[in-house]
Design a protein around this motif. Structure first.
Motif, short mmCIF file in Angstrom:
data_model
loop_
_atom_site.label_atom_id
_atom_site.label_comp_id
_atom_site.label_asym_id
_atom_site.label_seq_id
_atom_site.Cartn_x
_atom_site.Cartn_y
_atom_site.Cartn_z
N GLY A 1 -11.89 111.65 134.47
CA GLY A 1 -10.70 112.45 134.17
C GLY A 1 -9.63 111.53 133.63
O GLY A 1 -9.85 110.80 132.66
N THR A 2 -8.48 111.52 134.27
CA THR A 2 -7.39 110.65 133.83
C THR A 2 -7.43 109.28 134.50
O THR A 2 -6.64 108.41 134.17
CB THR A 2 -6.03 111.30 134.14
OG1 THR A 2 -5.93 111.52 135.56
CG2 THR A 2 -5.88 112.61 133.40
N ARG A 3 -8.35 109.12 135.44
CA ARG A 3 -8.46 107.82 136.14
C ARG A 3 -9.50 106.93 135.50
O ARG A 3 -10.38 107.39 134.80
CB ARG A 3 -8.86 108.04 137.62
CG ARG A 3 -7.91 108.91 138.37
CD ARG A 3 -8.29 109.10 139.83
NE ARG A 3 -9.72 109.26 140.07
CZ ARG A 3 -10.31 108.98 141.22
NH1 ARG A 3 -9.61 108.53 142.24
NH2 ARG A 3 -11.60 109.16 141.38
N ARG A 4 -9.34 105.64 135.77
CA ARG A 4 -10.34 104.66 135.36
C ARG A 4 -10.88 104.04 136.65
O ARG A 4 -10.12 103.50 137.45
CB ARG A 4 -9.72 103.59 134.47
CG ARG A 4 -9.25 104.17 133.13
CD ARG A 4 -8.43 103.21 132.32
NE ARG A 4 -9.11 101.98 131.93
CZ ARG A 4 -9.92 101.86 130.87
NH1 ARG A 4 -10.15 102.89 130.10
NH2 ARG A 4 -10.48 100.70 130.58
N SER B 1 -10.27 103.09 141.93
CA SER B 1 -9.48 103.42 140.75
C SER B 1 -8.53 102.27 140.43
O SER B 1 -8.17 101.48 141.30
CB SER B 1 -8.67 104.70 141.00
OG SER B 1 -7.64 104.46 141.94
N PRO C 1 -14.43 106.11 132.85
CA PRO C 1 -13.39 107.12 132.96
C PRO C 1 -13.83 108.22 133.93
O PRO C 1 -15.01 108.56 134.02
CB PRO C 1 -13.25 107.66 131.54
CG PRO C 1 -14.55 107.36 130.88
CD PRO C 1 -15.11 106.15 131.56
#
Length: 122
Positions: free
Chosen positions: A63-66, A25, A61
């Protein structure tokens, strides 16, 4: 930007080293780079962008992570460019491998064998 310009930066090289171990991440990458290089999160993001824009990394992507991973496109191009220079070091590496093998063989032949010492305990 040329591949070696991208790889010339120690932060980007370190990011690629981290990514070589598997997908990570952006937060995990930033934590390591900030600790090792003392740079800000936006600076780490800029280095990641350079890697992405030049074919060294991919991002997806989750969720909210990359999540970042190595993209071997630019690495293959750099390897192809280096190919014309391999003749300068390949014979030296082959000779080194021969010497290492010779040394291992000599140590193996010089080592005492259990057959030579009947009183030895296994």
């Amino acid at each position: 930007m040329h591949a070696f310009d991208v790889l010339g930066d120690p932060v980007r090289r370190r990011l690629l080293e981290l990514l070589a171990d598997g997908e990570r991440s952006s937060g995990a990458l930033t934590d390591v780079i900030r600790a090792e290089f003392g740079i800000s999160q936006p600076a780490v993001s800029q280095h990641l962008r350079v890697l992405r824009d030049n074919g060294f990394a991919t991002v997806r992507p989750d969720g909210t992570r990359r999540l970042y991973a190595v993209d071997d496109t630019a690495l293959r191009a750099a390897d192809a460019w280096l190919d014309r220079f391999r003749r300068f070091w390949t014979p030296h590496l082959s000779a080194l491998a021969t010497e290492v093998a010779r040394g291992k063989r000599q140590r193996r032949l010089a080592a005492p064998h259990d057959d030579d010492n009947p009183g030895a305990t296994p």
